[in-house]
Design a protein around this motif. Structure first.
Motif, PDB file in Angstrom:
ATOM      1  N   ILE A 122      44.333  52.362   5.209  1.00  0.00           N
ATOM      2  CA  ILE A 122      43.950  52.559   6.792  1.00  0.00           C
ATOM      3  C   ILE A 122      43.227  51.250   7.220  1.00  0.00           C
ATOM      4  CG2 ILE A 122      42.504  54.126   8.101  1.00  0.00           C
ATOM      5  CD1 ILE A 122      42.386  56.210   5.399  1.00  0.00           C
ATOM      6  N   ILE A 123      44.739  51.103   8.759  1.00  0.00           N
ATOM      7  CA  ILE A 123      43.699  50.221   8.967  1.00  0.00           C
ATOM      8  C   ILE A 123      42.411  50.265  10.742  1.00  0.00           C
ATOM      9  CG2 ILE A 123      44.705  48.287  10.894  1.00  0.00           C
ATOM     10  CD1 ILE A 123      46.887  48.239   9.207  1.00  0.00           C
ATOM     11  N   VAL A 124      41.600  49.916  10.865  1.00  0.00           N
ATOM     12  CA  VAL A 124      40.433  51.174  11.757  1.00  0.00           C
ATOM     13  C   VAL A 124      40.008  49.930  12.289  1.00  0.00           C
ATOM     14  CG1 VAL A 124      38.471  51.983  12.178  1.00  0.00           C
ATOM     15  CG2 VAL A 124      39.353  52.624  10.349  1.00  0.00           C
ATOM     16  N   PRO A 125      41.054  50.611  13.866  1.00  0.00           N
ATOM     17  CA  PRO A 125      39.517  49.173  14.637  1.00  0.00           C
ATOM     18  C   PRO A 125      38.280  48.849  14.451  1.00  0.00           C
ATOM     19  CG  PRO A 125      40.885  50.679  15.635  1.00  0.00           C
ATOM     20  CD  PRO A 125      41.210  51.072  14.787  1.00  0.00           C
ATOM     21  N   ASN A 126      37.746  47.388  14.810  1.00  0.00           N
ATOM     22  CA  ASN A 126      36.251  46.809  14.342  1.00  0.00           C
ATOM     23  C   ASN A 126      35.779  47.622  15.478  1.00  0.00           C
ATOM     24  OD1 ASN A 126      36.895  45.843  12.050  1.00  0.00           O
ATOM     25  ND2 ASN A 126      37.418  44.160  12.868  1.00  0.00           N
ATOM     26  N   ALA A 127      36.165  47.795  16.903  1.00  0.00           N
ATOM     27  CA  ALA A 127      35.268  48.518  18.071  1.00  0.00           C
ATOM     28  C   ALA A 127      34.390  50.275  17.072  1.00  0.00           C
ATOM     29  CB  ALA A 127      36.205  48.190  19.079  1.00  0.00           C
ATOM     30  N   ASN A 128      35.784  50.150  16.779  1.00  0.00           N
ATOM     31  CA  ASN A 128      35.290  52.304  16.501  1.00  0.00           C
ATOM     32  C   ASN A 128      34.648  52.150  15.472  1.00  0.00           C
ATOM     33  OD1 ASN A 128      37.372  52.661  18.082  1.00  0.00           O
ATOM     34  ND2 ASN A 128      38.798  53.084  16.520  1.00  0.00           N
ATOM     35  N   VAL A 129      34.593  51.059  14.449  1.00  0.00           N
ATOM     36  CA  VAL A 129      33.521  51.257  13.303  1.00  0.00           C
ATOM     37  C   VAL A 129      32.430  50.047  13.398  1.00  0.00           C
ATOM     38  CG1 VAL A 129      32.635  49.907  11.537  1.00  0.00           C
ATOM     39  CG2 VAL A 129      35.529  50.650  11.739  1.00  0.00           C
ATOM     40  N   THR A 130      32.351  49.647  14.838  1.00  0.00           N
ATOM     41  CA  THR A 130      30.703  49.600  15.382  1.00  0.00           C
ATOM     42  C   THR A 130      30.129  50.512  16.596  1.00  0.00           C
ATOM     43  OG1 THR A 130      31.612  47.824  16.548  1.00  0.00           O
ATOM     44  CG2 THR A 130      30.938  46.358  14.903  1.00  0.00           C
ATOM     45  N   SER A 131      30.775  51.378  16.927  1.00  0.00           N
ATOM     46  CA  SER A 131      30.656  52.050  17.473  1.00  0.00           C
ATOM     47  C   SER A 131      29.118  53.706  17.033  1.00  0.00           C
ATOM     48  CB  SER A 131      31.765  52.784  18.288  1.00  0.00           C
ATOM     49  OG  SER A 131      32.672  52.914  17.459  1.00  0.00           O
ATOM     50  N   GLY A 132      29.604  53.512  15.329  1.00  0.00           N
ATOM     51  CA  GLY A 132      29.638  55.072  14.998  1.00  0.00           C
ATOM     52  C   GLY A 132      28.752  53.933  13.693  1.00  0.00           C
ATOM     53  N   SER A 133      28.224  55.440  13.003  1.00  0.00           N
ATOM     54  CA  SER A 133      27.245  55.023  12.015  1.00  0.00           C
ATOM     55  C   SER A 133      28.330  54.397  10.727  1.00  0.00           C
ATOM     56  CB  SER A 133      26.652  56.637  11.371  1.00  0.00           C
ATOM     57  OG  SER A 133      26.001  57.168  12.285  1.00  0.00           O
ATOM     58  N   GLY A 150      35.695  44.458  -1.095  1.00  0.00           N
ATOM     59  CA  GLY A 150      35.522  46.102  -2.254  1.00  0.00           C
ATOM     60  C   GLY A 150      34.710  46.468  -1.962  1.00  0.00           C
ATOM     61  N   ASP A 151      33.973  46.631  -1.098  1.00  0.00           N
ATOM     62  CA  ASP A 151      32.854  47.517  -0.805  1.00  0.00           C
ATOM     63  C   ASP A 151      33.622  49.454  -0.225  1.00  0.00           C
ATOM     64  OD1 ASP A 151      30.862  46.544  -1.618  1.00  0.00           O
ATOM     65  OD2 ASP A 151      30.200  46.211   0.731  1.00  0.00           O
ATOM     66  N   TYR A 152      32.736  49.921  -1.039  1.00  0.00           N
ATOM     67  CA  TYR A 152      33.119  51.618  -0.667  1.00  0.00           C
ATOM     68  C   TYR A 152      32.532  51.982   0.519  1.00  0.00           C
ATOM     69  CZ  TYR A 152      35.316  56.694  -0.879  1.00  0.00           C
ATOM     70  OH  TYR A 152      35.994  57.628  -0.931  1.00  0.00           O
ATOM     71  N   ILE A 153      33.500  52.508   2.093  1.00  0.00           N
ATOM     72  CA  ILE A 153      32.745  52.935   2.962  1.00  0.00           C
ATOM     73  C   ILE A 153      32.826  54.033   3.462  1.00  0.00           C
ATOM     74  CG2 ILE A 153      32.064  50.174   3.075  1.00  0.00           C
ATOM     75  CD1 ILE A 153      33.969  50.639   5.450  1.00  0.00           C
ATOM     76  N   ASP A 154      32.194  54.969   4.385  1.00  0.00           N
ATOM     77  CA  ASP A 154      32.914  55.448   5.689  1.00  0.00           C
ATOM     78  C   ASP A 154      32.433  55.007   6.733  1.00  0.00           C
ATOM     79  OD1 ASP A 154      33.142  57.760   3.515  1.00  0.00           O
ATOM     80  OD2 ASP A 154      31.291  58.665   3.547  1.00  0.00           O
ATOM     81  N   ALA A 155      33.159  54.862   7.628  1.00  0.00           N
ATOM     82  CA  ALA A 155      33.898  54.161   8.822  1.00  0.00           C
ATOM     83  C   ALA A 155      34.316  54.925  10.086  1.00  0.00           C
ATOM     84  CB  ALA A 155      33.183  52.873   9.279  1.00  0.00           C
ATOM     85  N   ALA A 156      34.082  55.350  10.469  1.00  0.00           N
ATOM     86  CA  ALA A 156      34.704  55.760  12.098  1.00  0.00           C
ATOM     87  C   ALA A 156      35.871  57.008  11.459  1.00  0.00           C
ATOM     88  CB  ALA A 156      36.063  54.479  12.988  1.00  0.00           C
ATOM     89  N   GLY A 157      35.032  57.771  10.836  1.00  0.00           N
ATOM     90  CA  GLY A 157      35.990  59.107  10.313  1.00  0.00           C
ATOM     91  C   GLY A 157      36.559  58.864   8.888  1.00  0.00           C
ATOM     92  N   GLU A 158      36.738  57.767   8.526  1.00  0.00           N
ATOM     93  CA  GLU A 158      37.610  56.748   7.434  1.00  0.00           C
ATOM     94  C   GLU A 158      36.435  56.835   5.918  1.00  0.00           C
ATOM     95  OE1 GLU A 158      40.466  58.202   7.128  1.00  0.00           O
ATOM     96  OE2 GLU A 158      41.266  58.192   9.805  1.00  0.00           O
ATOM     97  N   SER A 159      36.914  56.707   5.254  1.00  0.00           N
ATOM     98  CA  SER A 159      36.670  56.587   3.801  1.00  0.00           C
ATOM     99  C   SER A 159      37.974  55.542   2.753  1.00  0.00           C
ATOM    100  CB  SER A 159      35.995  57.539   3.106  1.00  0.00           C
ATOM    101  OG  SER A 159      35.224  58.364   3.560  1.00  0.00           O
TER     102      SER A 159
END
Length: 284
Positions: A164-175, A134-143
């Motif tokens: 959009i399906i974002v791999p978790n490793a990409n999420v935690t590797s950035g802001s 339910g949260d709106y986020i910016d992660a791994a270049g996606e929103s």
């Protein structure tokens, strides 16, 4: 013929052989029974451990998918330990088997290192909860709005209804920017007025328009100040606070109402203009 039988009897002590076989059989049977007992008792103990682990996981409020995964891993490890203990009782040499299993596990780990990285990142996300469903986020270049957090991926829905399906490793590797985690947000508007307009009057109009909106939080300071003397306008920064859920509706409404209020007050909002001068040469 009789002499051959006597010769064999002399070479092999039948009674001793019978006793040896009987003893060996009894010992092996006892070992088999011991192995079965170890397996049965081990499974009973493993069941108690599994129930205790489930209660612990329920108390720490783990995500269901992570809880089931960890319980499956624990059950597998307990079962493997019980089988090894039972086979060792029978007499199997487990050192070589464990070495083979270790080498196979290493090979599988190297082959699946990307998936393992995603799994590890998924565990971190579930434990530390930088965002939730339910949260709106910016992660791994996606929103987008978080639709689901799995062990390997984070699934986002965008405002224009894309998934959009974002791999978790990409999420935690950035802001990670979470727009929904806090209960209030500040709206930042930049409003330009003409150099020839009355700045005091413009400030009054802007402040009155913002404070007239009921969604603007009254217990927070509304900032209306001159922020910049730009090339063609004097720019005000307008910064009210609203509930996070009211951010976009309030921002859209304020942008519209400020324009209408400035028009009613006769205050201009400059826009870029270009003057073109055409020179016609005199005819001879």
């Amino acid at each position: 013929m009789l002499s051959a039988s006597l010769e064999i009897s002399s070479l092999v002590d039948v009674d001793a052989l019978y006793e040896t076989l009987t003893t060996t059989g009894v010992d092996f049977g006892l070992k088999v029974l011991s192995a079965i007992a170890i397996f049965i008792v081990g499974r009973l103990i493993a069941g108690l451990v599994m129930r205790a682990a489930r209660r612990i996981f329920d108390n720490v409020d783990l995500a269901p998918i992570l809880e089931n995964f960890l319980l499956n891993i624990l059950n597998f490890l307990l079962t493997l330990f019980i089988i090894i203990a039972a086979l060792s009782q029978v007499g199997f040499q487990m050192a070589s088997v464990i070495a083979v299993l270790g080498a196979a596990g290493l090979a599988v780990g190297l082959a699946l290192q990307g998936s393992l990285a995603n799994f590890a990142s998924g565990v971190l996300i579930v434990f530390f909860k930088p965002y939730r469903v339910g949260d709106y986020i910016d992660a791994a270049g996606e929103s987008g709005t978080v639709q689901e957090v799995t062990i390997f991926n984070t699934i986002l829905n965008t405002p224009d209804n894309r998934r959009i399906i974002v791999p978790n490793a990409n999420v935690t590797s950035g802001s990670i920017v979470n727009y929904s985690i806090l209960d209030k947000r500040r709206i930042d508007l930049v409003i330009g007025v003409g150099y020839g307009d009355d700045l005091r009057e413009a400030e009054k109009v802007l402040r009155a328009t913002v404070e007239a909106d009921e969604r603007v939080l009254k217990d927070e300071t509304v900032t209306v100040e001159v922020g910049e003397l730009a090339d063609s306008s004097v720019n005000f920064v307008v910064r009210p606070w609203v509930k996070t859920s009211d951010y976009w509706p309030t921002r859209f409404a304020l942008t519209k109402n400020i324009k209408l209020a400035l028009d009613d007050a006769g205050i201009s909002i400059p826009f870029p203009q270009r003057e073109v001068t055409m020179v016609t040469p005199d005819a001879d």
